[in-house]
Every structure is written in C-alpha cells, then in structure tokens.
Design a protein around this motif. Structure first.
Motif, short mmCIF file in Angstrom:
data_model
loop_
_atom_site.label_atom_id
_atom_site.label_comp_id
_atom_site.label_asym_id
_atom_site.label_seq_id
_atom_site.Cartn_x
_atom_site.Cartn_y
_atom_site.Cartn_z
N ARG A 98 36.73 -1.19 -3.01
CA ARG A 98 35.92 -2.04 -2.14
C ARG A 98 35.20 -1.23 -1.08
NH1 ARG A 98 36.84 -5.19 -6.29
NH2 ARG A 98 37.08 -7.40 -5.77
N PRO A 99 34.04 -1.71 -0.63
CA PRO A 99 33.36 -2.93 -1.06
C PRO A 99 32.61 -2.74 -2.37
CG PRO A 99 32.06 -1.86 0.63
CD PRO A 99 33.32 -1.06 0.50
N ARG A 101 29.24 -3.71 -4.37
CA ARG A 101 27.86 -4.13 -4.10
C ARG A 101 27.20 -4.55 -5.41
NH1 ARG A 101 28.84 0.07 -0.43
NH2 ARG A 101 28.05 -0.28 1.70
N LEU A 129 27.95 -8.38 -1.15
CA LEU A 129 28.82 -7.27 -0.77
C LEU A 129 30.24 -7.84 -0.69
CD1 LEU A 129 28.09 -4.57 1.91
CD2 LEU A 129 30.36 -5.54 1.65
N ILE A 130 31.09 -7.49 -1.65
CA ILE A 130 32.43 -8.06 -1.76
C ILE A 130 33.46 -7.11 -1.17
CG2 ILE A 130 34.10 -9.11 -3.32
CD1 ILE A 130 31.38 -10.45 -3.44
N GLY A 131 34.28 -7.61 -0.25
CA GLY A 131 35.37 -6.81 0.31
C GLY A 131 35.29 -6.64 1.81
N LEU A 132 34.16 -6.98 2.41
CA LEU A 132 33.99 -6.86 3.86
C LEU A 132 33.14 -8.00 4.39
CD1 LEU A 132 33.14 -3.04 4.36
CD2 LEU A 132 35.27 -4.18 4.98
N ASP A 133 33.45 -8.44 5.61
CA ASP A 133 32.53 -9.36 6.31
C ASP A 133 32.41 -8.93 7.77
OD1 ASP A 133 34.97 -10.11 7.34
OD2 ASP A 133 34.68 -12.26 7.07
N ALA A 137 28.87 -4.75 7.75
CA ALA A 137 28.48 -5.37 6.49
C ALA A 137 27.32 -6.34 6.70
CB ALA A 137 29.68 -6.09 5.87
N GLU A 295 39.41 -13.06 -0.36
CA GLU A 295 38.78 -11.78 -0.03
C GLU A 295 37.45 -12.06 0.66
OE1 GLU A 295 37.67 -7.51 -2.14
OE2 GLU A 295 37.90 -9.30 -3.39
N ALA A 297 33.60 -11.62 1.96
CA ALA A 297 32.37 -11.22 1.30
C ALA A 297 31.18 -11.56 2.19
CB ALA A 297 32.23 -11.91 -0.06
#
Length: 370
Positions: A98-99, A101, A129-133, A137, A295, A297
């Motif tokens: 992660r993340p 993209r 973008l998966i794994g962070l907010d 990000a 998770e 995103a």
C-alpha cells in the motif's frame, strides 16, 4: 419502425463527439499514469449481492439487475466503477504493498435518471488511491485531478470542498443531537433550510453561513469551531487548498451531503466553465475486505459526457483527401506529419463527401476553400 430507436436514457455517440470523448479519456488516463496510477478494467456486470454490498447509500438501488442464464444467479450492471476498484484492491490486489494507485475508464448504467439529467448510460473516468486517506493522499489526488483536466484542455476549473462527517462529529461532541434527528438535520443543512435547522438544533445555524469562497468560508468555520472539535479537519482542508492555490478556484460548503453519503472526512465536487453541473466528484472513503476489515481510500471520478457535450476535448477536423492514383508513400508521410488522410476508393469520390478540409494536389495539402 422501432428498430433504430434506443431505450430512454441511451444514445449513440457519433463523430466527432466519440472522438472527443476518446481524446479526453486518453489525456486524463495519461496524466494519471504519469503519477503512477495504472489502469484497471473491471467487469461490466457482477453478482448483484456482492456489488450491492460495496455500493453505499441509494447507489445499491440504482443497479440494473438481470438473471444470468448460465449461473441462474442475479447479476447487476455497475452504476459506479469506484466500488469495483475497491473490490479489486481488496481481493485480487490485496497482497499488493500500500498504497495501491489505480485508474479506470468505462461505461456505467443507472436504473433510472432525473428529468434534469435523463442519461442512464454514462462514461466514468477516475483514479483511486487505496490504503491512505491522509492529507498527503488528498493533496496528491486533487492535484492529479487538476493536472488531468488541464491535460484534457478543460479550463476554468473550480473545486468545492465539503466535510461529509461534520454533523456526526459535532453531534457526538459540542452540539449533541438526538440520534433520530441527525439524518433530518443533515438534510435541512444540505438544503440550507434555516427554519428547519432552527427547529431541530439552532446551534448549527452558523454552518449555513459558513459557505462560499474558500478562505472566507474557512475562516467562518474556524470561528464556529470554538471548542476545537473540527481543528484537525480544518487544518487538513487548509493544507489541501494551499496546494491548489492559484491553479483553480476554491470554495467550501461544509454541509453539502448530496452525493457524498459514502465519503468519510473529505469530499469535493469539480466544476468547469461552460459545463452545466459537476464534471467530477471525489473524496475519502473506506473499502471493506472479505474479513470485514475496513481500509482507507481516496479518489475522484470524472463524468466525461458533460465535458464533451460542452465542446471540450474537440479539435477542428484536419482531413486530407487523397485522390485515386496518389502516391501511397506520400500519403503515409502526410499521416506521420499529423494529417488524417482519407483515400478515394472510386472515381466519383469527392473531398466534400468525405468531410475533408484539404486535398492532396501535386504533393501538397491544399485547403478546399483556396
């Protein structure tokens, strides 16, 4: 005769609009790819139960359903691609560092449409973008959106920010509201209904005024947040806005909820000059893994049809008519130089019939008007 008719809400995309849509898609995805967002192409339909579980709010009821003659299971045509990207990230790419993209583009189908927007089949383009907010990000996602639109020739872009969980935070802290009144309060704030807000929770009235050009609205919202319940969100918003300052117009409507039902702490709408309504929407959200874990995103989606309908992405035709008997190698060189060549296939063919702007004559491209 009804053989040439299409169902309500459907339409054929003809030249030059289909070409403009393709150029728009290529420009957006190319800009996203330059930032590390690689393309995923989800299936057009899925098992209805799985798709409905990932679609939040009313979107689960917006799917066109049918029975698969092979599996005899109920399938659903996607009304949104974002949820499918979440599924891919959680399953097929669950092992990926992660993340993650990912970018995407494709058709979506809605069960019903409004009178103002009667289209049911639409083109959606976006990045997730998966794994962070985090703030970082959010800065990246909004900047990629702005750069992608610029690459596609979209001008006069503006972004309107909102805080989707604002009422939840305040109701659980400095301004308590009965649980059975929270949804109604959100609706009244979203509608800017001062009387309705007063009847439920008068303390929330200043939020209606805390909307408008970003800096002034942010300042009003900071003054309202005397207890500090929103400090982290307001600081994050300021940092995101600072990263975009001078590139796009920025506004803030902290209680806007329509279309942001599944977003978490951040939402934003994208607008552009000469385009009616939103051209895109994005923000933070969560995806759910098969074990139930959530998770973070962040992402955005663009609505290609409205952009193309406004004439953005189109270019003037530059078509070169190549008469019978012309040198094929010369025509090939003209294509290398950027010309679209249309070869005559029979003696009666004309440049006008082929919508050409120029004709190849004695080795030179000559305008028809000359």
């Amino acid at each position: 005769m009804t053989n040439a008719l299409l169902p309500e809400g459907f339409r054929d995309r003809l030249p030059p609009y289909a070409d403009a849509a393709a150029r728009l898609e290529a420009a957006v995805l190319g800009a996203a790819y330059a930032h590390g967002y690689e393309r995923a192409d989800p299936a057009l339909a899925e098992f209805e139960a799985g798709l409905a579980g990932r679609l939040k709010s009313a979107r689960a009821q917006d799917s066109v359903r049918f029975v698969d003659p092979v599996s005899q299971a109920t399938l659903a045509v996607r009304p949104d691609i974002t949820a499918q990207i979440g599924r891919i990230a959680a399953t097929r790419m669950g092992h990926h560092p992660r993340p993650v993209r990912l970018s995407y583009a494709g058709p979506i189908l809605k069960l019903r449409a409004s009178q103002l927007s009667p289209e049911r089949e639409l083109r959606q383009i976006g990045c997730e973008l998966i794994g962070l907010d985090t703030v970082a990000a959010a800065v990246e996602v909004t900047q990629v959106a702005v750069e992608a639109l610029a690459a596609a020739g979209v001008t006069g872009v503006s972004i309107d920010f909102t805080l989707p969980d604002l009422v939840d935070i305040l109701a659980a802290g400095p301004f308590p509201v009965a649980a059975d009144k929270i949804d109604l309060l959100r609706d009244r704030l979203d509608a800017k209904d001062a009387g309705g807000v007063t009847a439920i929770a008068p303390a929330y009235l200043p939020l209606i005024e805390a909307a408008g050009p970003f800096e002034a609205a942010h300042q009003r919202l900071c003054a309202f947040d005397a207890g500090g319940a929103l400090t982290s969100r307001l600081d994050a918003l300021w940092k995101i806005a600072e990263s975009l300052k001078g590139r796009v117009a920025l506004t803030l409507d902290p209680t806007e909820r329509h279309g942001f039902e599944y977003q978490s702490w951040l939402g934003f709408s994208i607008f552009a000059d000469a385009v009616r309504g939103e051209i895109g929407r994005g923000g933070s959200y969560t995806i759910v893994h098969e074990n139930g874990a959530e998770e973070a995103a962040m992402g955005f989606s663009l609505f290609a049809d409205g952009i193309v309908a406004a004439g953005i992405g189109g270019i003037a035709r530059r078509r070169l008519f190549v008469p019978l008997g012309s040198d094929a190698a010369l025509a090939a060189r003209m294509r290398t130089d950027g010309w679209v060549t249309v070869a005559a296939l029979e003696a009666g063919d004309t440049p006008e019939a082929q919508l050409c702007t120029h004709i190849l004559s004695h080795g030179v491209a000559r305008p028809l008007s000359a």
